[in-house]
Design a protein around this motif. Structure first.
Motif, PDB file in Angstrom:
ATOM      1  N   ALA A  48       1.314  -1.827  25.834  1.00  0.00           N
ATOM      2  CA  ALA A  48       2.063  -2.199  27.036  1.00  0.00           C
ATOM      3  C   ALA A  48       1.336  -3.298  27.795  1.00  0.00           C
ATOM      4  CB  ALA A  48       2.271  -0.973  27.922  1.00  0.00           C
ATOM      5  N   SER A  49       1.099  -4.409  27.131  1.00  0.00           N
ATOM      6  CA  SER A  49       0.378  -5.516  27.750  1.00  0.00           C
ATOM      7  C   SER A  49       0.852  -6.824  27.135  1.00  0.00           C
ATOM      8  CB  SER A  49      -1.136  -5.359  27.528  1.00  0.00           C
ATOM      9  OG  SER A  49      -1.442  -5.401  26.141  1.00  0.00           O
ATOM     10  N   GLU A  50       0.584  -7.936  27.832  1.00  0.00           N
ATOM     11  CA  GLU A  50       0.911  -9.265  27.341  1.00  0.00           C
ATOM     12  C   GLU A  50      -0.287 -10.186  27.531  1.00  0.00           C
ATOM     13  OE1 GLU A  50       5.068 -10.766  27.979  1.00  0.00           O
ATOM     14  OE2 GLU A  50       5.095  -9.177  29.507  1.00  0.00           O
ATOM     15  N   SER A  51      -0.433 -11.150  26.615  1.00  0.00           N
ATOM     16  CA  SER A  51      -1.590 -12.055  26.687  1.00  0.00           C
ATOM     17  C   SER A  51      -1.236 -13.411  26.072  1.00  0.00           C
ATOM     18  CB  SER A  51      -2.793 -11.440  25.952  1.00  0.00           C
ATOM     19  OG  SER A  51      -3.945 -12.248  26.096  1.00  0.00           O
ATOM     20  N   TYR A  52      -0.155 -14.009  26.559  1.00  0.00           N
ATOM     21  CA  TYR A  52       0.255 -15.320  26.049  1.00  0.00           C
ATOM     22  C   TYR A  52      -0.507 -16.441  26.759  1.00  0.00           C
ATOM     23  CZ  TYR A  52       3.011 -19.541  25.317  1.00  0.00           C
ATOM     24  OH  TYR A  52       3.388 -20.825  25.010  1.00  0.00           O
ATOM     25  N   GLU A  53      -0.754 -17.520  26.037  1.00  0.00           N
ATOM     26  CA  GLU A  53      -1.388 -18.708  26.606  1.00  0.00           C
ATOM     27  C   GLU A  53      -0.760 -19.947  25.981  1.00  0.00           C
ATOM     28  OE1 GLU A  53      -5.794 -20.912  26.783  1.00  0.00           O
ATOM     29  OE2 GLU A  53      -5.549 -18.922  25.868  1.00  0.00           O
ATOM     30  N   TYR A  54      -0.301 -20.858  26.808  1.00  0.00           N
ATOM     31  CA  TYR A  54       0.249 -22.120  26.301  1.00  0.00           C
ATOM     32  C   TYR A  54      -0.886 -22.971  25.744  1.00  0.00           C
ATOM     33  CZ  TYR A  54       2.282 -26.802  26.273  1.00  0.00           C
ATOM     34  OH  TYR A  54       2.695 -28.052  25.895  1.00  0.00           O
ATOM     35  N   LEU A  55      -0.735 -23.437  24.519  1.00  0.00           N
ATOM     36  CA  LEU A  55      -1.808 -24.161  23.836  1.00  0.00           C
ATOM     37  C   LEU A  55      -1.417 -25.567  23.400  1.00  0.00           C
ATOM     38  CD1 LEU A  55      -3.144 -21.245  21.568  1.00  0.00           C
ATOM     39  CD2 LEU A  55      -4.131 -22.100  23.702  1.00  0.00           C
ATOM     40  N   GLY A  56      -0.347 -26.108  23.998  1.00  0.00           N
ATOM     41  CA  GLY A  56       0.068 -27.464  23.664  1.00  0.00           C
ATOM     42  C   GLY A  56       1.322 -27.489  22.821  1.00  0.00           C
ATOM     43  N   SER A 100      11.007 -11.164  20.340  1.00  0.00           N
ATOM     44  CA  SER A 100       9.701 -10.562  20.037  1.00  0.00           C
ATOM     45  C   SER A 100       8.640 -11.110  20.995  1.00  0.00           C
ATOM     46  CB  SER A 100       9.300 -10.862  18.588  1.00  0.00           C
ATOM     47  OG  SER A 100      10.166 -10.233  17.677  1.00  0.00           O
ATOM     48  N   GLN A 101       7.552 -10.363  21.122  1.00  0.00           N
ATOM     49  CA  GLN A 101       6.457 -10.744  22.023  1.00  0.00           C
ATOM     50  C   GLN A 101       5.307 -11.330  21.231  1.00  0.00           C
ATOM     51  OE1 GLN A 101       5.200  -7.856  25.035  1.00  0.00           O
ATOM     52  NE2 GLN A 101       3.059  -8.302  24.543  1.00  0.00           N
ATOM     53  N   TYR A 102       4.680 -12.387  21.789  1.00  0.00           N
ATOM     54  CA  TYR A 102       3.562 -13.066  21.139  1.00  0.00           C
ATOM     55  C   TYR A 102       2.371 -13.134  22.087  1.00  0.00           C
ATOM     56  CZ  TYR A 102       7.170 -14.328  17.843  1.00  0.00           C
ATOM     57  OH  TYR A 102       8.189 -14.262  16.920  1.00  0.00           O
ATOM     58  N   ASP A 103       1.185 -12.836  21.555  1.00  0.00           N
ATOM     59  CA  ASP A 103      -0.030 -12.788  22.360  1.00  0.00           C
ATOM     60  C   ASP A 103      -1.193 -13.448  21.630  1.00  0.00           C
ATOM     61  OD1 ASP A 103       1.015 -10.964  24.521  1.00  0.00           O
ATOM     62  OD2 ASP A 103       1.214  -9.597  22.826  1.00  0.00           O
ATOM     63  N   VAL A 104      -2.128 -13.984  22.386  1.00  0.00           N
ATOM     64  CA  VAL A 104      -3.370 -14.516  21.821  1.00  0.00           C
ATOM     65  C   VAL A 104      -4.547 -13.896  22.563  1.00  0.00           C
ATOM     66  CG1 VAL A 104      -2.329 -16.687  21.078  1.00  0.00           C
ATOM     67  CG2 VAL A 104      -3.357 -16.553  23.345  1.00  0.00           C
ATOM     68  N   TYR A 105      -5.621 -13.650  21.821  1.00  0.00           N
ATOM     69  CA  TYR A 105      -6.816 -13.012  22.376  1.00  0.00           C
ATOM     70  C   TYR A 105      -8.037 -13.818  21.949  1.00  0.00           C
ATOM     71  CZ  TYR A 105      -3.598  -9.041  22.800  1.00  0.00           C
ATOM     72  OH  TYR A 105      -2.523  -8.239  23.099  1.00  0.00           O
ATOM     73  N   GLY A 106      -8.637 -14.544  22.890  1.00  0.00           N
ATOM     74  CA  GLY A 106      -9.820 -15.316  22.558  1.00  0.00           C
ATOM     75  C   GLY A 106      -9.526 -16.355  21.494  1.00  0.00           C
ATOM     76  N   ALA A 107     -10.512 -16.610  20.628  1.00  0.00           N
ATOM     77  CA  ALA A 107     -10.386 -17.652  19.611  1.00  0.00           C
ATOM     78  C   ALA A 107      -9.941 -17.130  18.262  1.00  0.00           C
ATOM     79  CB  ALA A 107     -11.721 -18.388  19.453  1.00  0.00           C
ATOM     80  N   HIS A 108     -10.036 -15.801  18.021  1.00  0.00           N
ATOM     81  CA  HIS A 108      -9.930 -15.317  16.651  1.00  0.00           C
ATOM     82  C   HIS A 108      -8.864 -14.265  16.378  1.00  0.00           C
ATOM     83  CE1 HIS A 108     -14.291 -16.693  16.816  1.00  0.00           C
ATOM     84  NE2 HIS A 108     -13.744 -17.459  15.889  1.00  0.00           N
ATOM     85  N   VAL A 109      -8.127 -13.816  17.385  1.00  0.00           N
ATOM     86  CA  VAL A 109      -7.126 -12.765  17.161  1.00  0.00           C
ATOM     87  C   VAL A 109      -5.842 -13.116  17.902  1.00  0.00           C
ATOM     88  CG1 VAL A 109      -6.595 -10.301  17.320  1.00  0.00           C
ATOM     89  CG2 VAL A 109      -8.968 -11.033  16.978  1.00  0.00           C
ATOM     90  N   ASN A 110      -4.693 -12.875  17.257  1.00  0.00           N
ATOM     91  CA  ASN A 110      -3.405 -12.984  17.926  1.00  0.00           C
ATOM     92  C   ASN A 110      -2.480 -11.899  17.379  1.00  0.00           C
ATOM     93  OD1 ASN A 110      -2.032 -14.092  15.523  1.00  0.00           O
ATOM     94  ND2 ASN A 110      -3.149 -15.985  15.969  1.00  0.00           N
ATOM     95  N   ARG A 111      -1.309 -11.753  17.994  1.00  0.00           N
ATOM     96  CA  ARG A 111      -0.398 -10.703  17.527  1.00  0.00           C
ATOM     97  C   ARG A 111       1.051 -11.019  17.887  1.00  0.00           C
ATOM     98  NH1 ARG A 111      -0.710  -5.380  21.617  1.00  0.00           N
ATOM     99  NH2 ARG A 111       0.200  -6.429  23.426  1.00  0.00           N
ATOM    100  N   PHE A 112       1.975 -10.323  17.236  1.00  0.00           N
ATOM    101  CA  PHE A 112       3.329 -10.204  17.768  1.00  0.00           C
ATOM    102  C   PHE A 112       3.747  -8.750  17.735  1.00  0.00           C
ATOM    103  CE2 PHE A 112       5.342 -11.388  13.464  1.00  0.00           C
ATOM    104  CZ  PHE A 112       5.933 -10.161  13.237  1.00  0.00           C
ATOM    105  N   ILE A 113       4.708  -8.422  18.615  1.00  0.00           N
ATOM    106  CA  ILE A 113       5.355  -7.109  18.648  1.00  0.00           C
ATOM    107  C   ILE A 113       6.837  -7.346  18.419  1.00  0.00           C
ATOM    108  CG2 ILE A 113       5.743  -4.979  19.929  1.00  0.00           C
ATOM    109  CD1 ILE A 113       3.466  -5.819  21.812  1.00  0.00           C
ATOM    110  N   SER A 114       7.383  -6.736  17.373  1.00  0.00           N
ATOM    111  CA  SER A 114       8.805  -6.858  17.071  1.00  0.00           C
ATOM    112  C   SER A 114       9.424  -5.464  17.115  1.00  0.00           C
ATOM    113  CB  SER A 114       9.005  -7.491  15.692  1.00  0.00           C
ATOM    114  OG  SER A 114      10.363  -7.771  15.456  1.00  0.00           O
ATOM    115  N   THR A 115      10.427  -5.283  17.947  1.00  0.00           N
ATOM    116  CA  THR A 115      10.965  -3.954  18.195  1.00  0.00           C
ATOM    117  C   THR A 115      12.013  -3.553  17.156  1.00  0.00           C
ATOM    118  OG1 THR A 115      12.522  -4.971  19.745  1.00  0.00           O
ATOM    119  CG2 THR A 115      10.540  -3.949  20.663  1.00  0.00           C
TER     120      THR A 115
END
Length: 476
Positions: A36-44, A252-267
Motif C-alpha cells: 500500500a505505497s507508491e514511489s514513482y519518480e519522473y526520470l526524463g 497499473s502502478q509503477y514504482d522506482v526505489y533507489g538505483a537498482h530496484v523497480n516494480r509494477f503492481i497489476s490488479t
C-alpha cells in the motif's frame, strides 16, 4: 500540476480510471505497508538509443564495466543444502562454482584452474564433490578454495611463494538466495538494494519457499529487450487480449526505489479500463473459469447483488491455496492473493513475491551473441510447516521451437502467456536493426521501469572498465 496554468507536468499523467491503490483499498483483508505505497519518480522523456541493443561493442562494455560490479542472484541456498554441494552460475564469459564447504560456509569460486585455465566444472551443472579437481592435469583445491594438491609438485617450486587459492567473488545471503559480486570494492548488498527494499524482502520471507518448477529457454533478442518485455502492462491489451476482461493493465502502478530496484503492481479481478463498457462483474468471474487450466478450476459462482468479482475471487483463492499448501492464509491480504507484484532487481532478476504466482525470472546475455538471451522462469511454493524435506526442481531446457506450455508441470494457460510475451522479441530485434530512427520512445509513467533500468546501465558504463582483480579476489 502547474498551479498557474493547470497543465500537468511531465510524468504526472495517469490513466483516467481508478488507481491501483484505490482498487486495493476496497479489499476486505487490507494490504501490508510494502504493497500500500507508491514511489514513482519522473526520470526524463528522452529517447533511448537503439545502439545499446544492436551494437556488439555495447555488450562488451557491459561485460567489462557493469556485470563485474553488480550483485547477482547465483542460486538458491536450497540448491546447495549440504557440504560438498555445488552449483555453477554462468554470466556471459564469467563462470562461478558456488559451493558449500566442509564447515557449511558458501563460496563463489571463479571456475578456472590456476594452472592452464581449464574449467573445473562444466557450465550450467550442479552436483556434489569432495574437492575441486581440474580434469586436465589434476590440480586440486578444497571446497573453501585453498590449494590441496599440485601433481608433480617438484616441478613447480617457483610457485611456492604464491597464494595459490582459487579467487572468489563476494557472497551474501538474503531471502534464501545466494548473491555474488565480482567487485571487492562494491557496496554491500543491503546498501545496493536500499533500506526500503530490504524491509520488503524481510516481509516476504522468501527463504520459506522453494523452487518446484524451473524452465529455461533461449531467445533471439538482446537481453535488455527480453527483460523489458516484462517491465510494463501497457502491452497487455494487444499481446494478451484473453486476460484483459479480468486484469487491470493501463491503470497499473509503477514504482522506482533507489538505483537498482523497480516494480509494477497489476490488479486482478477487475476489468481493463479500456473494456469497462463491454464486460460486467460476472464476466470477470467467467473469464477465470473457462477451460481446464483456469485459475478457479471448474467452479463458476454467481455473484449476489452488490458483490464484487475481485472479492469473491480473493475468497476463493484463499480457500484454494490453503487447501493446496496446508497453510493458514487468513491474515494474508487480498492483494497478495490476487495481484501481480513484479520487482526488478538490477541487473537481471525479477521477483514476484505474491501468493498466487510466486515466481523468479532471470535473464542472462549469451556470451557469444549479443542478440540472444537465456531466460529462466522458476516457480515457488511455501515449504512445509512441519519442516519435512523438499526437492528443488532441476532446470528443464526448452528448444527454440518449443512452447513454454510443453514444459512438464507448467500450467498450459500461463505457458501461452509466456509465449505471447516473447513472440514479439525476434521482430523487435530485427526491427531495431532495420530502423531509420536512432532511438526508442518510452511512456513517462507506464514505461518508467525501462528508463530506470537503462539509466542504471548508463551509470555503470560511465565508469572505467573493472575486470576481475587476481590479487584482490584471492581470499586465503
Amino acid at each position: 500540476m502547474n498551479v498557474e496554468t493547470g497543465m500537468l507536468q511531465p510524468g504526472q499523467a495517469r490513466c483516467p480510471a481508478e488507481t491501483t491503490q484505490e482498487i486495493i483499498a476496497r479489499d476486505k483483508v487490507c494490504a501490508p505497508r510494502w504493497a500500500a505505497s507508491e514511489s514513482y519518480e519522473y526520470l526524463g522523456s528522452e529517447d533511448i538509443s537503439r545502439d545499446r541493443y544492436i551494437d556488439p561493442a555495447f555488450a562488451t562494455a557491459e561485460f567489462e564495466r557493469m556485470w563485474t560490479r553488480t550483485w547477482q542472484m547465483a542460486c538458491r541456498e536450497d540448491h546447495i543444502p549440504e557440504s560438498g554441494d555445488y552449483y555453477v552460475y554462468d554470466i556471459g564469459p564469467y563462470s562461478f562454482i558456488v559451493a558449500r564447504d566442509d564447515e557449511g560456509s558458501i563460496h563463489a569460486h571463479f571456475n578456472a584452474c590456476l594452472h592452464r585455465g581449464t574449467k573445473l566444472k562444466p557450465s550450467a551443472t550442479a552436483g556434489y564433490a569432495m574437492d575441486l579437481k581440474c580434469p586436465f592435469h589434476g590440480w586440486t583445491w578444497n571446497l573453501d578454495g585453498s590449494l590441496r594438491q599440485i601433481p608433480e609438485k617438484w616441478d613447480f617450486a617457483h610457485t611456492a611463494h604464491r597464494r595459490n587459492c582459487l579467487p572468489q567473488a563476494r557472497v551474501e545471503l538474503l531471502g534464501g538466495f545466494v548473491w555474488i559480486n565480482m567487485d571487492p570494492d562494491a557496496p554491500g548488498l543491503a546498501d545496493y538494494l536500499g533500506p526500503e527494499i530490504m524491509a520488503h524482502m524481510a516481509a516476504w520471507k522468501l527463504q520459506d519457499r522453494y523452487i518446484y518448477l524451473h524452465v529455461q529457454k533461449s531467445y533471439p533478442a538482446n537481453w535488455k529487450l527480453t527483460m523489458e518485455a516484462f517491465m510494463e502492462a501497457y502491452h497487455v491489451g494487444d499481446t494478451h487480449p484473453q486476460v484483459a476482461p479480468a486484469n487491470g493493465d493501463v491503470n497499473s502502478q509503477y514504482d522506482v526505489y533507489g538505483a537498482h530496484v523497480n516494480r509494477f503492481i497489476s490488479t486482478l479481478g477487475v476489468v481493463s479500463p479500456k473494456l469497462r463498457e463491454k464486460y460486467s462483474e460476472q464476466d470477470i468471474i467467467a473469464n477465470f473459469t473457462l477451460g481446464d487450466s483456469s485459475s478457479l478450476g471448474s467452479s463458476r459462482p454467481e455473484l449476489k447483488e452488490g458483490e464484487r468479482a475481485r472479492q469473491v475471487m480473493a475468497d476463493m483463492f484463499r480457500d484454494m491455496f490453503e487447501a493446496a499448501t496446508n497453510t493458514d492464509l487468513s491474515a494474508v491480504s487480498d492483494t497478495e492473493l490476487l495481484d501481480t507484484y513484479s520487482y526488478t532487481f538490477f541487473p537481471n532478476l525479477f521477483l514476484f513475491p505474491g501468493i498466487s504466482l510466486p515466481m523468479i525470472y532471470r535473464f542472462r546475455p549469451d556470451a557469444k551473441d549479443h542478440r540472444r538471451t537465456i531466460y529462466e522462469v522458476m516457480f515457488m511454493r511455501p515449504k512445509p510447516r512441519d519442516g519435512s524435506p523438499v526437492e528443488t526442481a532441476e532446470v528443464q531446457v526448452l528448444q527454440d521451437h518449443q512452447s513454454f506450455a510443453e514444459a512438464e508441470g507448467m500450467d498450459p494457460g500461463f505457458g501461452v502467456i509466456l509465449d505471447q510475451d516473447t513472440d514479439n522479441l525476434h521482430a523487435q530485434q530485427e526491427g531495431l536493426e532495420a530502423s531509420a530512427k536512432p532511438g526508442l520512445t518510452l511512456g513517462d509513467y507506464q514505461e518508467i521501469r525501462i528508463r530506470h533500468f537503462e539509466l542504471a546501465i548508463d551509470k555503470y558504463l560511465a565508469m572505467p572498465p573493472k575486470l576481475p582483480d587476481w590479487t584482490a579476489l584471492q581470499r586465503k
